[in-house]
Design a protein around this motif. Sequence first.
Motif, short mmCIF file in Angstrom:
data_model
loop_
_atom_site.label_atom_id
_atom_site.label_comp_id
_atom_site.label_asym_id
_atom_site.label_seq_id
_atom_site.Cartn_x
_atom_site.Cartn_y
_atom_site.Cartn_z
N VAL A 198 2.59 1.56 -3.99
CA VAL A 198 1.71 0.93 -4.97
C VAL A 198 2.29 1.00 -6.39
CG1 VAL A 198 0.25 2.94 -5.47
CG2 VAL A 198 -0.72 0.65 -5.60
N GLY A 199 3.14 1.97 -6.66
CA GLY A 199 3.72 2.12 -7.99
C GLY A 199 4.88 1.19 -8.27
N TYR A 207 2.33 0.69 -13.61
CA TYR A 207 2.30 0.18 -14.98
C TYR A 207 3.34 0.90 -15.83
CZ TYR A 207 -1.76 -2.43 -13.65
OH TYR A 207 -2.59 -3.31 -13.02
N LEU A 212 -1.10 8.53 -14.35
CA LEU A 212 -1.79 7.63 -13.43
C LEU A 212 -1.29 6.20 -13.61
CD1 LEU A 212 -3.91 7.28 -11.26
CD2 LEU A 212 -5.64 7.17 -13.06
N LEU A 259 -7.58 2.67 -6.47
CA LEU A 259 -6.92 3.97 -6.42
C LEU A 259 -7.09 4.72 -7.74
CD1 LEU A 259 -3.58 2.98 -4.63
CD2 LEU A 259 -5.56 4.16 -3.63
N ALA A 260 -6.99 3.99 -8.83
CA ALA A 260 -7.14 4.61 -10.16
C ALA A 260 -8.56 5.16 -10.35
CB ALA A 260 -6.81 3.60 -11.25
N ALA A 281 1.97 5.96 -11.82
CA ALA A 281 1.77 6.06 -10.36
C ALA A 281 1.22 4.76 -9.77
CB ALA A 281 0.84 7.22 -10.04
N THR A 282 0.56 3.96 -10.60
CA THR A 282 -0.03 2.72 -10.10
C THR A 282 0.76 1.48 -10.55
OG1 THR A 282 -1.62 2.74 -11.94
CG2 THR A 282 -2.37 3.60 -9.80
N PHE A 303 -1.76 -0.26 -18.53
CA PHE A 303 -2.70 0.21 -17.51
C PHE A 303 -4.13 0.14 -18.04
CE2 PHE A 303 -5.17 3.90 -16.01
CZ PHE A 303 -5.35 3.52 -14.69
N HIS A 350 0.83 -1.21 0.00
CA HIS A 350 0.00 0.00 0.00
C HIS A 350 0.87 1.26 0.00
CE1 HIS A 350 -4.24 -1.46 1.15
NE2 HIS A 350 -3.58 -2.46 0.61
N TRP A 373 -6.40 -3.33 -5.77
CA TRP A 373 -6.09 -2.13 -4.99
C TRP A 373 -5.67 -0.99 -5.91
CZ3 TRP A 373 -6.97 0.56 -1.00
CH2 TRP A 373 -6.10 1.55 -0.56
N ARG A 374 -4.80 -1.30 -6.87
CA ARG A 374 -4.37 -0.27 -7.84
C ARG A 374 -5.55 0.29 -8.61
NH1 ARG A 374 1.02 -3.34 -10.16
NH2 ARG A 374 2.47 -2.45 -8.62
#
Length: 108
Positions: A12-13, A76, A70, A55-56, A73-74, A82, A9, A51-52
């Motif tokens: 996450v990236g 990908y 984004l 958040l997305a 940040a997650t 993504f 958590h 979870w990703r």
Amino acid sequence: MGAALRATHADVGRRWTLDEPAAVSHMSWSTFAAAFKAKVGTAPLTYLIDWRMSLARDALRTDTRSISELAAATGYESESAFSTAFRRVVGASPRHFRDEARQQARVE
């Protein structure tokens, strides 16, 4: 288990592999995967993807970052990867989801 969840958590990236959260939990990957699924109800990497995407979805509703930003940040490597994952989990492309969320916000 808690240490692995906190670690994923918090970063996450990161490109997580199953070995990494298992190591954080001081378990072998097979023991970790079985224990995680028993306690959480899903496989560890499936949980991370979900979870990703959660958040997305939140970011697409409220954020001004580009889809490419984004994606990075997650965790990908590309917008395409993504978008494929997002569509598989959410059922719509990130662009479509963002457009729908913005349209719905204007109506409310």
